[in-house]
Scaffold this motif. Structure first.
Motif, short mmCIF file in Angstrom:
data_model
loop_
_atom_site.label_atom_id
_atom_site.label_comp_id
_atom_site.label_asym_id
_atom_site.label_seq_id
_atom_site.Cartn_x
_atom_site.Cartn_y
_atom_site.Cartn_z
N VAL A 57 0.84 -1.20 0.00
CA VAL A 57 0.00 0.00 0.00
C VAL A 57 0.88 1.25 0.00
O VAL A 57 0.65 2.18 -0.78
CB VAL A 57 -0.97 0.01 1.21
CG1 VAL A 57 -1.68 1.35 1.33
CG2 VAL A 57 -1.98 -1.12 1.06
N ILE A 58 1.89 1.27 0.84
CA ILE A 58 2.78 2.44 0.92
C ILE A 58 3.51 2.65 -0.40
O ILE A 58 3.60 3.78 -0.89
CB ILE A 58 3.76 2.28 2.09
CG1 ILE A 58 3.00 2.39 3.42
CG2 ILE A 58 4.87 3.33 2.02
CD1 ILE A 58 3.83 2.00 4.63
N GLN A 82 0.98 4.06 -2.87
CA GLN A 82 0.59 5.42 -2.53
C GLN A 82 1.70 6.42 -2.85
O GLN A 82 1.43 7.55 -3.24
CB GLN A 82 0.24 5.52 -1.04
CG GLN A 82 -1.08 4.92 -0.70
CD GLN A 82 -1.36 4.93 0.79
OE1 GLN A 82 -0.46 4.95 1.61
NE2 GLN A 82 -2.64 4.91 1.14
N GLU A 83 2.94 6.02 -2.69
CA GLU A 83 4.06 6.92 -2.91
C GLU A 83 4.72 6.67 -4.26
O GLU A 83 5.92 6.86 -4.42
CB GLU A 83 5.07 6.75 -1.77
CG GLU A 83 4.48 7.13 -0.43
CD GLU A 83 5.48 6.97 0.71
OE1 GLU A 83 6.57 6.42 0.50
OE2 GLU A 83 5.15 7.42 1.82
N ARG A 84 3.93 6.29 -5.23
CA ARG A 84 4.44 5.90 -6.54
C ARG A 84 5.32 6.96 -7.18
O ARG A 84 6.20 6.64 -7.96
CB ARG A 84 3.30 5.53 -7.47
CG ARG A 84 2.41 6.71 -7.83
CD ARG A 84 1.13 6.26 -8.50
NE ARG A 84 0.26 7.37 -8.80
CZ ARG A 84 -0.52 7.98 -7.93
NH1 ARG A 84 -0.54 7.58 -6.69
NH2 ARG A 84 -1.29 8.98 -8.29
N ARG A 121 -8.11 4.55 -5.67
CA ARG A 121 -7.67 4.84 -4.31
C ARG A 121 -7.34 3.52 -3.65
O ARG A 121 -8.03 2.52 -3.86
CB ARG A 121 -8.79 5.54 -3.55
CG ARG A 121 -8.39 6.03 -2.20
CD ARG A 121 -9.50 6.86 -1.58
NE ARG A 121 -9.44 6.59 -0.15
CZ ARG A 121 -10.47 6.51 0.64
NH1 ARG A 121 -11.68 6.68 0.15
NH2 ARG A 121 -10.33 6.27 1.91
N GLN A 153 -6.21 1.52 0.06
CA GLN A 153 -6.17 1.66 1.51
C GLN A 153 -5.73 0.35 2.13
O GLN A 153 -5.99 -0.73 1.59
CB GLN A 153 -7.52 2.12 2.05
CG GLN A 153 -8.37 1.07 2.69
CD GLN A 153 -9.71 1.60 3.13
OE1 GLN A 153 -10.51 1.98 2.31
NE2 GLN A 153 -9.97 1.60 4.41
N HIS A 154 -5.05 0.46 3.25
CA HIS A 154 -4.62 -0.72 4.00
C HIS A 154 -5.83 -1.28 4.74
O HIS A 154 -6.57 -0.55 5.39
CB HIS A 154 -3.51 -0.34 4.98
CG HIS A 154 -3.05 -1.49 5.81
ND1 HIS A 154 -3.15 -1.50 7.17
CD2 HIS A 154 -2.49 -2.68 5.45
CE1 HIS A 154 -2.67 -2.64 7.62
NE2 HIS A 154 -2.27 -3.38 6.61
#
Length: 66
Positions: A10-11, A14-16, A40, A42-43
């Motif tokens: 997920v991280i 999200q930080e692609r 979107r 989410q964890h």
């Protein structure tokens, strides 16, 4: 909405913009997400989704020959 139980994944997604991954799988995920357009992630802890966890364990057990 994409939900994943692996917080590390997920991280990374999200930080692609910050990640220049050498992983072919991560690059392919980003390509597929670009096709989707709006998304979107989410964890969602595995403990909070007992049905999915049980299904994953059943598949794993079958692969192990149990």
């Amino acid at each position: 909405m994409i939900q994943a139980h692996n917080l590390e994944v997920v991280i990374i997604i999200q930080e692609r913009q910050k990640v220049n991954s050498n992983s072919a799988l991560v690059r392919r995920i980003f390509q597929m997400l670009q096709l989707v357009g709006f998304w979107r992630i989410q964890h969602f802890p595995r403990e909070d989704n007992r049905v999915a966890d049980s299904l994953a364990k059943m598949v794993s057990d079958k692969k192990d020959g149990v």
